[in-house]
Design an enzyme around this catalytic site. Structure first.
Site, PDB file in Angstrom:
ATOM      1  N   LYS A 140     -77.942   0.692 -35.979  1.00  0.00           N
ATOM      2  CA  LYS A 140     -77.364   0.004 -37.129  1.00  0.00           C
ATOM      3  C   LYS A 140     -76.016  -0.626 -36.749  1.00  0.00           C
ATOM      4  O   LYS A 140     -75.744  -1.783 -37.057  1.00  0.00           O
ATOM      5  CB  LYS A 140     -77.154   1.046 -38.236  1.00  0.00           C
ATOM      6  CG  LYS A 140     -77.318   0.523 -39.631  1.00  0.00           C
ATOM      7  CD  LYS A 140     -77.233   1.649 -40.662  1.00  0.00           C
ATOM      8  CE  LYS A 140     -78.531   1.838 -41.390  1.00  0.00           C
ATOM      9  NZ  LYS A 140     -78.439   2.672 -42.588  1.00  0.00           N
ATOM     10  N   PHE A 176     -71.155   2.807 -58.753  1.00  0.00           N
ATOM     11  CA  PHE A 176     -72.122   2.382 -59.770  1.00  0.00           C
ATOM     12  C   PHE A 176     -72.815   1.063 -59.427  1.00  0.00           C
ATOM     13  O   PHE A 176     -73.502   0.486 -60.261  1.00  0.00           O
ATOM     14  CB  PHE A 176     -71.422   2.258 -61.133  1.00  0.00           C
ATOM     15  CG  PHE A 176     -70.818   3.545 -61.603  1.00  0.00           C
ATOM     16  CD1 PHE A 176     -71.609   4.526 -62.196  1.00  0.00           C
ATOM     17  CD2 PHE A 176     -69.469   3.803 -61.436  1.00  0.00           C
ATOM     18  CE1 PHE A 176     -71.057   5.730 -62.618  1.00  0.00           C
ATOM     19  CE2 PHE A 176     -68.906   5.004 -61.852  1.00  0.00           C
ATOM     20  CZ  PHE A 176     -69.699   5.972 -62.448  1.00  0.00           C
ATOM     21  N   LEU A 177     -72.602   0.540 -58.205  1.00  0.00           N
ATOM     22  CA  LEU A 177     -73.192  -0.769 -57.893  1.00  0.00           C
ATOM     23  C   LEU A 177     -74.717  -0.710 -57.946  1.00  0.00           C
ATOM     24  O   LEU A 177     -75.313   0.348 -57.760  1.00  0.00           O
ATOM     25  CB  LEU A 177     -72.726  -1.254 -56.513  1.00  0.00           C
ATOM     26  CG  LEU A 177     -73.080  -0.446 -55.258  1.00  0.00           C
ATOM     27  CD1 LEU A 177     -74.515  -0.657 -54.820  1.00  0.00           C
ATOM     28  CD2 LEU A 177     -72.146  -0.824 -54.130  1.00  0.00           C
ATOM     29  N   LYS A 208     -71.340  10.312 -62.950  1.00  0.00           N
ATOM     30  CA  LYS A 208     -72.353   9.532 -62.215  1.00  0.00           C
ATOM     31  C   LYS A 208     -73.774   9.969 -62.606  1.00  0.00           C
ATOM     32  O   LYS A 208     -74.643   9.143 -62.884  1.00  0.00           O
ATOM     33  CB  LYS A 208     -72.131   9.699 -60.708  1.00  0.00           C
ATOM     34  CG  LYS A 208     -73.179   9.067 -59.832  1.00  0.00           C
ATOM     35  CD  LYS A 208     -73.187   7.563 -59.934  1.00  0.00           C
ATOM     36  CE  LYS A 208     -74.440   6.992 -59.299  1.00  0.00           C
ATOM     37  NZ  LYS A 208     -74.547   5.541 -59.469  1.00  0.00           N
ATOM     38  N   PHE A 260     -81.557  -2.623 -70.063  1.00  0.00           N
ATOM     39  CA  PHE A 260     -82.409  -1.470 -69.715  1.00  0.00           C
ATOM     40  C   PHE A 260     -83.456  -1.179 -70.778  1.00  0.00           C
ATOM     41  O   PHE A 260     -83.851  -0.042 -70.987  1.00  0.00           O
ATOM     42  CB  PHE A 260     -81.539  -0.224 -69.412  1.00  0.00           C
ATOM     43  CG  PHE A 260     -81.097  -0.206 -67.981  1.00  0.00           C
ATOM     44  CD1 PHE A 260     -80.139  -1.096 -67.542  1.00  0.00           C
ATOM     45  CD2 PHE A 260     -81.686   0.649 -67.064  1.00  0.00           C
ATOM     46  CE1 PHE A 260     -79.753  -1.133 -66.212  1.00  0.00           C
ATOM     47  CE2 PHE A 260     -81.313   0.614 -65.738  1.00  0.00           C
ATOM     48  CZ  PHE A 260     -80.350  -0.270 -65.310  1.00  0.00           C
ATOM     49  N   CYS A 309     -82.018   5.929 -56.470  1.00  0.00           N
ATOM     50  CA  CYS A 309     -81.072   6.724 -57.272  1.00  0.00           C
ATOM     51  C   CYS A 309     -81.690   7.458 -58.455  1.00  0.00           C
ATOM     52  O   CYS A 309     -81.604   8.678 -58.530  1.00  0.00           O
ATOM     53  CB  CYS A 309     -79.929   5.835 -57.749  1.00  0.00           C
ATOM     54  SG  CYS A 309     -78.892   5.285 -56.382  1.00  0.00           S
ATOM     55  N   LYS A 362     -84.126  10.617 -57.800  1.00  0.00           N
ATOM     56  CA  LYS A 362     -83.499  11.779 -57.151  1.00  0.00           C
ATOM     57  C   LYS A 362     -82.328  12.305 -57.967  1.00  0.00           C
ATOM     58  O   LYS A 362     -82.081  13.505 -58.010  1.00  0.00           O
ATOM     59  CB  LYS A 362     -83.068  11.431 -55.719  1.00  0.00           C
ATOM     60  CG  LYS A 362     -81.763  10.677 -55.613  1.00  0.00           C
ATOM     61  CD  LYS A 362     -81.237  10.658 -54.188  1.00  0.00           C
ATOM     62  CE  LYS A 362     -80.024   9.740 -54.042  1.00  0.00           C
ATOM     63  NZ  LYS A 362     -78.808  10.223 -54.680  1.00  0.00           N
ATOM     64  N   LYS A 420     -87.256  -3.040 -57.235  1.00  0.00           N
ATOM     65  CA  LYS A 420     -86.793  -4.142 -58.084  1.00  0.00           C
ATOM     66  C   LYS A 420     -86.563  -5.353 -57.190  1.00  0.00           C
ATOM     67  O   LYS A 420     -86.578  -5.218 -55.962  1.00  0.00           O
ATOM     68  CB  LYS A 420     -85.537  -3.748 -58.847  1.00  0.00           C
ATOM     69  CG  LYS A 420     -84.311  -3.513 -57.977  1.00  0.00           C
ATOM     70  CD  LYS A 420     -83.122  -3.282 -58.866  1.00  0.00           C
ATOM     71  CE  LYS A 420     -81.900  -2.954 -58.070  1.00  0.00           C
ATOM     72  NZ  LYS A 420     -80.751  -2.670 -58.909  1.00  0.00           N
TER      73      LYS A 420
HETATM   74  P1  NAD Z   1     -78.233   4.956 -47.078  1.00  0.00           P
HETATM   75  O1  NAD Z   1     -79.265   5.921 -46.675  1.00  0.00           O
HETATM   76  O2  NAD Z   1     -78.533   3.513 -47.167  1.00  0.00           O
HETATM   77  O3  NAD Z   1     -76.967   5.091 -46.092  1.00  0.00           O
HETATM   78  C1  NAD Z   1     -76.434   6.289 -45.660  1.00  0.00           C
HETATM   79  C2  NAD Z   1     -75.927   6.088 -44.219  1.00  0.00           C
HETATM   80  O4  NAD Z   1     -75.135   7.200 -43.835  1.00  0.00           O
HETATM   81  C3  NAD Z   1     -77.045   5.970 -43.185  1.00  0.00           C
HETATM   82  O5  NAD Z   1     -76.904   4.751 -42.498  1.00  0.00           O
HETATM   83  C4  NAD Z   1     -76.808   7.174 -42.257  1.00  0.00           C
HETATM   84  O6  NAD Z   1     -77.130   6.895 -40.917  1.00  0.00           O
HETATM   85  C5  NAD Z   1     -75.331   7.410 -42.442  1.00  0.00           C
HETATM   86  N1  NAD Z   1     -74.844   8.755 -42.105  1.00  0.00           N
HETATM   87  C6  NAD Z   1     -75.375   9.948 -42.442  1.00  0.00           C
HETATM   88  N2  NAD Z   1     -74.589  10.947 -41.980  1.00  0.00           N
HETATM   89  C7  NAD Z   1     -73.538  10.376 -41.350  1.00  0.00           C
HETATM   90  C8  NAD Z   1     -72.382  10.875 -40.685  1.00  0.00           C
HETATM   91  N3  NAD Z   1     -72.143  12.176 -40.593  1.00  0.00           N
HETATM   92  N4  NAD Z   1     -71.514   9.986 -40.162  1.00  0.00           N
HETATM   93  C9  NAD Z   1     -71.742   8.664 -40.258  1.00  0.00           C
HETATM   94  N5  NAD Z   1     -72.806   8.130 -40.876  1.00  0.00           N
HETATM   95  C10 NAD Z   1     -73.696   8.975 -41.420  1.00  0.00           C
HETATM   96  O7  NAD Z   1     -77.661   5.511 -48.470  1.00  0.00           O
HETATM   97  P2  NAD Z   1     -77.087   4.658 -49.713  1.00  0.00           P
HETATM   98  O8  NAD Z   1     -78.188   4.067 -50.494  1.00  0.00           O
HETATM   99  O9  NAD Z   1     -75.964   3.795 -49.228  1.00  0.00           O
HETATM  100  O10 NAD Z   1     -76.479   5.859 -50.588  1.00  0.00           O
HETATM  101  C11 NAD Z   1     -75.328   6.556 -50.193  1.00  0.00           C
HETATM  102  C12 NAD Z   1     -74.861   7.399 -51.370  1.00  0.00           C
HETATM  103  O11 NAD Z   1     -74.463   6.548 -52.446  1.00  0.00           O
HETATM  104  C13 NAD Z   1     -75.936   8.315 -51.950  1.00  0.00           C
HETATM  105  O12 NAD Z   1     -75.323   9.504 -52.387  1.00  0.00           O
HETATM  106  C14 NAD Z   1     -76.461   7.540 -53.129  1.00  0.00           C
HETATM  107  O13 NAD Z   1     -76.989   8.378 -54.131  1.00  0.00           O
HETATM  108  C15 NAD Z   1     -75.197   6.868 -53.617  1.00  0.00           C
HETATM  109  N6  NAD Z   1     -75.415   5.622 -54.367  1.00  0.00           N
HETATM  110  C16 NAD Z   1     -76.355   4.724 -53.950  1.00  0.00           C
HETATM  111  C17 NAD Z   1     -76.529   3.533 -54.639  1.00  0.00           C
HETATM  112  C18 NAD Z   1     -77.572   2.530 -54.203  1.00  0.00           C
HETATM  113  O14 NAD Z   1     -77.858   1.619 -54.987  1.00  0.00           O
HETATM  114  N7  NAD Z   1     -78.141   2.639 -53.018  1.00  0.00           N
HETATM  115  C19 NAD Z   1     -75.726   3.255 -55.754  1.00  0.00           C
HETATM  116  C20 NAD Z   1     -74.759   4.174 -56.144  1.00  0.00           C
HETATM  117  C21 NAD Z   1     -74.614   5.352 -55.432  1.00  0.00           C
END
Ligand code: NAD
Length: 430
Positions: free
Chosen positions: A31, A148-149, A203, A248, A259, A262, A320
């Site tokens: 990545k 919240f994005l 959240k 919604f 999200c 889970k 979506k």
């Molecule tokens: P994601 O899986 O896309 O990204 C997580 C990243 O963290 C991965 O690339 C992974 O390799 C990396 N990672 C894991 N452990 C690591 C470490 N120790 N050091 C460095 N990198 C590490 O996850 P996401 O969708 O970005 O979600 C992240 C968090 O944000 C989650 O808790 C999720 O619930 C929350 N969230 C997500 C969204 C969304 O729309 N995706 C919106 C709001 C909140």
């Protein structure tokens, strides 16, 4: 920014765009290597340009090395994944705790450690404990700042949020966070300061409430079908009431994504642990779970009750539009239900195919919606991508063995579909 996924990369790019110096860290070396070549690991509209301009401006860089990124940082954000733990549905906090340990070992100076990942109430206390234990002399404050994005509109959401929630039990943590978010504060984004525990809960409460709204209108849609109503009229009729609001309230195949499924499960686990049942959320999670597979049965019904040997074209696979994210997408349950019934599935999606492939191994992926419909006995509109909103229905019908259209997003008018020769069914429209 520890974790360069959907949240970490967008947050990092946006913070750097506000003029902060940002280093995005990820364990996934591929990545980071791709990002260094200017290749985005995810599809998010506008992200490639935002990243490129901030990299050029010298404000944004990428590394796999947590220690160099953390040393000298005023704020370290934890934005790693918190998926459902296998077996019980609790949030899997192993990535958060591992990140906390790595951060703790690299702290120099005064630092605020910010949990941006969605984590159960009390996780901040544990992160703080890990930091104090690993690095007793570090001057660090642990803050909760849930994100919240929405995927697909992530940059706009990050830059113009409805609110920024900061849960901090210490004034110094609050002060640094005020500085970090000052550019947004000037944009008039309300900054809401709460306790750390309240922020963590906000959240989950927000996501559970939104999931409830979706599930509510989905059940109303089912009732509309039985009683001869139109769920879109009902949604509009209630949504125009300001106390309810129109967002919604789009009936569809059930919520999915990385999200809502889970996070509702994790919230239920917290409620169980504290013996404080959340019966509404329990009902929402279970109704939604059943609904996704029921959408497959709906297609089988449209095929006359027997799908064996029939070919079905799925139009749209991601949970979506405007994202490549396939996590918990309703299309997965629909494909399973169809294949279990003996159908052959072809599919089209503008951005989700790479992520879909490992999840639906027997599906044939096609380059256009018309290719997917070629020879099919039914077409199913699963995700309302723009490119699927103005299909030439006559051309689509002409490609198919049987002109059956199941529109799980109510994109098409039943009259137009019928005029094009389709046997059409939508959601919540008798
Ligand atoms: P994601 O899986 O896309 O990204 C997580 C990243 O963290 C991965 O690339 C992974 O390799 C990396 N990672 C894991 N452990 C690591 C470490 N120790 N050091 C460095 N990198 C590490 O996850 P996401 O969708 O970005 O979600 C992240 C968090 O944000 C989650 O808790 C999720 O619930 C929350 N969230 C997500 C969204 C969304 O729309 N995706 C919106 C709001 C909140």
């Amino acid at each position: 920014m520890i974790g360069t996924g959907y949240v970490g990369l967008v947050s990092g790019a946006c913070f750097s765009d506000f003029g902060h110096d940002v280093i995005c860290v990820d364990k996934d070396a591929e990545k980071i290597a791709a990002l260094e070549r200017g290749v985005m690991p995810i599809y998010e509209p506008g992200l490639d340009r935002l990243v490129a301009s901030n990299v050029r401006g010298g404000r944004l860089s990428f590394t796999t090395d947590t220690a160099t990124a953390v040393a000298g940082a005023d704020a370290v954000f934890i934005a790693v994944g918190t998926p459902s733990r296998r077996g019980d549905g609790h949030a899997d906090l192993s990535y958060v705790f591992a990140a906390a340990e790595e951060i703790a070992a690299s702290l120099t100076g005064s630092t605020v450690v910010v949990t941006k990942s969605t984590v159960p109430v009390g996780t901040g206390d544990e992160v703080e404990r890990i930091i104090r234990e690993t690095s007793p002399d570090a001057e660090a404050w642990v803050v909760s700042n849930p994100e919240f994005l929405r995927e697909g509109a992530a940059i706009e959401d990050f830059k113009r949020p409805d609110r920024i929630v900061i849960g901090a039990d210490d004034e110094r943590g609050r002060a640094i966070m005020r500085e970090v978010y000052r550019p947004l504060y000037l944009n008039k984004a309300p900054l809401l300061f709460t306790s750390r525990r309240s922020a963590e809960l906000i959240k989950y409460a927000a996501n559970a409430f939104l999931a409830t709204k979706i599930t509510f209108i989905n059940e109303m849609a089912d009732l509309c079908e039985k009683v001869g109503g139109d769920v879109q009229d009902v949604a509009q009729g209630i949504g125009l009431d300001n106390r309810i609001g129109g967002k919604f309230l789009h009936a569809g195949p059930g919520y999915g994504g990385s999200c809502f499924p889970k996070d509702t499960l994790a919230l239920l686990k917290t409620a169980e642990d504290y013996e404080s049942p959340l019966r509404i959320v329990e009902a929402v999670a279970s109704v939604n779970d059943q609904r996704k597979r029921a959408m497959g049965r709906r297609v089988i019904q449209a095929l006359g009750g027997d799908a064996r040997g029939k070919t079905v074209a799925l139009l749209g696979l991601t949970f979506k539009p405007n994202t490549d994210d396939m996590r918990d997408a309703p299309s997965i349950a629909i494909v399973q239900a169809l294949e279990d019934a003996g159908a052959v599935v072809r599919a089209f999606d503008p951005e989700g195919v790479e992520q879909a492939k490992p999840l639906m191994k027997s599906v044939t992926f096609c380059a256009t919606p018309y290719d997917a419909a070629n020879g099919a006995d039914a077409a199913v509109l699963v995700t309302e991508w723009d490119v699927l909103r103005a299909l030439d229905l006559r051309r689509l019908a002409a490609k198919m063995a049987q002109p059956i259209l199941v529109d799980l997003r109510n994109v098409y008018s039943p009259q137009d579909a019928a005029a094009a020769g389709f046997q059409y069914s939508g959601i919540g429209r008798a």
